[in-house]
Design a protein around this motif. Sequence first.
Motif, PDB file in Angstrom:
ATOM      1  N   TRP A 193      -5.377 -45.896 -23.554  1.00  0.00           N
ATOM      2  CA  TRP A 193      -6.073 -45.921 -22.271  1.00  0.00           C
ATOM      3  C   TRP A 193      -7.569 -45.970 -22.540  1.00  0.00           C
ATOM      4  O   TRP A 193      -8.042 -45.415 -23.523  1.00  0.00           O
ATOM      5  CB  TRP A 193      -5.796 -44.654 -21.458  1.00  0.00           C
ATOM      6  CG  TRP A 193      -4.392 -44.481 -21.002  1.00  0.00           C
ATOM      7  CD1 TRP A 193      -3.784 -45.106 -19.947  1.00  0.00           C
ATOM      8  CD2 TRP A 193      -3.409 -43.612 -21.555  1.00  0.00           C
ATOM      9  NE1 TRP A 193      -2.491 -44.661 -19.816  1.00  0.00           N
ATOM     10  CE2 TRP A 193      -2.236 -43.743 -20.795  1.00  0.00           C
ATOM     11  CE3 TRP A 193      -3.408 -42.718 -22.628  1.00  0.00           C
ATOM     12  CZ2 TRP A 193      -1.083 -43.026 -21.056  1.00  0.00           C
ATOM     13  CZ3 TRP A 193      -2.259 -42.011 -22.896  1.00  0.00           C
ATOM     14  CH2 TRP A 193      -1.111 -42.180 -22.116  1.00  0.00           C
ATOM     15  N   ARG A 194      -8.312 -46.562 -21.635  1.00  0.00           N
ATOM     16  CA  ARG A 194      -9.770 -46.574 -21.703  1.00  0.00           C
ATOM     17  C   ARG A 194     -10.294 -46.134 -20.342  1.00  0.00           C
ATOM     18  O   ARG A 194      -9.820 -46.614 -19.311  1.00  0.00           O
ATOM     19  CB  ARG A 194     -10.304 -47.956 -22.039  1.00  0.00           C
ATOM     20  CG  ARG A 194      -9.920 -48.414 -23.415  1.00  0.00           C
ATOM     21  CD  ARG A 194     -10.701 -49.652 -23.821  1.00  0.00           C
ATOM     22  NE  ARG A 194     -10.126 -50.257 -24.998  1.00  0.00           N
ATOM     23  CZ  ARG A 194     -10.322 -49.835 -26.236  1.00  0.00           C
ATOM     24  NH1 ARG A 194     -11.080 -48.798 -26.451  1.00  0.00           N
ATOM     25  NH2 ARG A 194      -9.771 -50.455 -27.261  1.00  0.00           N
ATOM     26  N   THR A 195     -11.257 -45.229 -20.375  1.00  0.00           N
ATOM     27  CA  THR A 195     -11.902 -44.801 -19.137  1.00  0.00           C
ATOM     28  C   THR A 195     -13.405 -45.005 -19.292  1.00  0.00           C
ATOM     29  O   THR A 195     -13.922 -45.039 -20.410  1.00  0.00           O
ATOM     30  CB  THR A 195     -11.604 -43.322 -18.823  1.00  0.00           C
ATOM     31  OG1 THR A 195     -12.050 -42.499 -19.906  1.00  0.00           O
ATOM     32  CG2 THR A 195     -10.111 -43.096 -18.609  1.00  0.00           C
ATOM     33  N   ASN A 196     -14.083 -45.108 -18.167  1.00  0.00           N
ATOM     34  CA  ASN A 196     -15.517 -45.403 -18.208  1.00  0.00           C
ATOM     35  C   ASN A 196     -16.402 -44.234 -17.826  1.00  0.00           C
ATOM     36  O   ASN A 196     -17.614 -44.325 -17.958  1.00  0.00           O
ATOM     37  CB  ASN A 196     -15.834 -46.603 -17.303  1.00  0.00           C
ATOM     38  CG  ASN A 196     -15.200 -47.869 -17.818  1.00  0.00           C
ATOM     39  OD1 ASN A 196     -15.198 -48.131 -19.002  1.00  0.00           O
ATOM     40  ND2 ASN A 196     -14.629 -48.657 -16.922  1.00  0.00           N
ATOM     41  N   ASP A 197     -15.807 -43.158 -17.309  1.00  0.00           N
ATOM     42  CA  ASP A 197     -16.630 -42.015 -16.918  1.00  0.00           C
ATOM     43  C   ASP A 197     -15.785 -40.742 -16.917  1.00  0.00           C
ATOM     44  O   ASP A 197     -14.563 -40.779 -17.097  1.00  0.00           O
ATOM     45  CB  ASP A 197     -17.300 -42.230 -15.566  1.00  0.00           C
ATOM     46  CG  ASP A 197     -16.316 -42.523 -14.437  1.00  0.00           C
ATOM     47  OD1 ASP A 197     -15.235 -41.911 -14.408  1.00  0.00           O
ATOM     48  OD2 ASP A 197     -16.632 -43.357 -13.574  1.00  0.00           O
ATOM     49  N   GLU A 198     -16.473 -39.617 -16.740  1.00  0.00           N
ATOM     50  CA  GLU A 198     -15.809 -38.316 -16.791  1.00  0.00           C
ATOM     51  C   GLU A 198     -14.741 -38.180 -15.713  1.00  0.00           C
ATOM     52  O   GLU A 198     -13.644 -37.675 -15.974  1.00  0.00           O
ATOM     53  CB  GLU A 198     -16.849 -37.205 -16.650  1.00  0.00           C
ATOM     54  CG  GLU A 198     -16.280 -35.825 -16.841  1.00  0.00           C
ATOM     55  CD  GLU A 198     -17.355 -34.749 -16.881  1.00  0.00           C
ATOM     56  OE1 GLU A 198     -17.033 -33.620 -16.482  1.00  0.00           O
ATOM     57  OE2 GLU A 198     -18.470 -35.029 -17.319  1.00  0.00           O
TER      58      GLU A 198
ATOM     59  N   LEU B 190     -10.623 -34.882 -21.246  1.00  0.00           N
ATOM     60  CA  LEU B 190      -9.226 -35.238 -21.026  1.00  0.00           C
ATOM     61  C   LEU B 190      -8.370 -33.979 -20.942  1.00  0.00           C
ATOM     62  O   LEU B 190      -7.497 -33.873 -20.074  1.00  0.00           O
ATOM     63  CB  LEU B 190      -8.722 -36.160 -22.134  1.00  0.00           C
ATOM     64  CG  LEU B 190      -7.303 -36.688 -21.954  1.00  0.00           C
ATOM     65  CD1 LEU B 190      -7.194 -37.545 -20.701  1.00  0.00           C
ATOM     66  CD2 LEU B 190      -6.880 -37.491 -23.179  1.00  0.00           C
TER      67      LEU B 190
ATOM     68  N   LEU C 121      -7.141 -39.365 -15.594  1.00  0.00           N
ATOM     69  CA  LEU C 121      -6.154 -39.787 -16.585  1.00  0.00           C
ATOM     70  C   LEU C 121      -5.408 -38.573 -17.131  1.00  0.00           C
ATOM     71  O   LEU C 121      -4.188 -38.590 -17.278  1.00  0.00           O
ATOM     72  CB  LEU C 121      -6.819 -40.564 -17.723  1.00  0.00           C
ATOM     73  CG  LEU C 121      -5.911 -40.921 -18.896  1.00  0.00           C
ATOM     74  CD1 LEU C 121      -4.755 -41.800 -18.450  1.00  0.00           C
ATOM     75  CD2 LEU C 121      -6.724 -41.602 -19.997  1.00  0.00           C
TER      76      LEU C 121
ATOM     77  N   ALA D 260     -12.911 -40.467 -14.251  1.00  0.00           N
ATOM     78  CA  ALA D 260     -11.734 -41.260 -14.600  1.00  0.00           C
ATOM     79  C   ALA D 260     -10.957 -40.617 -15.747  1.00  0.00           C
ATOM     80  O   ALA D 260      -9.722 -40.676 -15.777  1.00  0.00           O
ATOM     81  CB  ALA D 260     -12.147 -42.682 -14.966  1.00  0.00           C
ATOM     82  N   THR D 261     -11.662 -39.990 -16.675  1.00  0.00           N
ATOM     83  CA  THR D 261     -10.999 -39.324 -17.803  1.00  0.00           C
ATOM     84  C   THR D 261     -10.216 -38.108 -17.325  1.00  0.00           C
ATOM     85  O   THR D 261      -9.077 -37.874 -17.758  1.00  0.00           O
ATOM     86  CB  THR D 261     -12.027 -38.934 -18.880  1.00  0.00           C
ATOM     87  OG1 THR D 261     -12.743 -40.114 -19.276  1.00  0.00           O
ATOM     88  CG2 THR D 261     -11.363 -38.327 -20.104  1.00  0.00           C
TER      89      THR D 261
END
Length: 82
Positions: A6-11, A44, A17, A13-14
């Motif tokens: 998985w890839r997230t772009n900000d806190e 995360l 996730l 979104a993390t």
Amino acid sequence: MSARVWRTNDEEATVALGEAIAAELPRRAVVLLIGELGAGKTTLAKGIVRGLGAAGLDQVSSPTFTLINEYGVDRKVYHIDL
């Protein structure tokens, strides 16, 4: 079990996730997070812990100096830094 990426772009979104991962975990599970310093492992973990209902975001911190943090009452979460 196959690997998932998985890839997230900000806190935010993390954390989201982490909550999604928590929803898929069985009652007893081990989640191993590997990454460089500052990669977002604790962020995360915050989402996973909150998703499991064990603690709020502001209660989860990196166990770097304590080595292990324990969260929850009915459902225990152990956050370990090895």
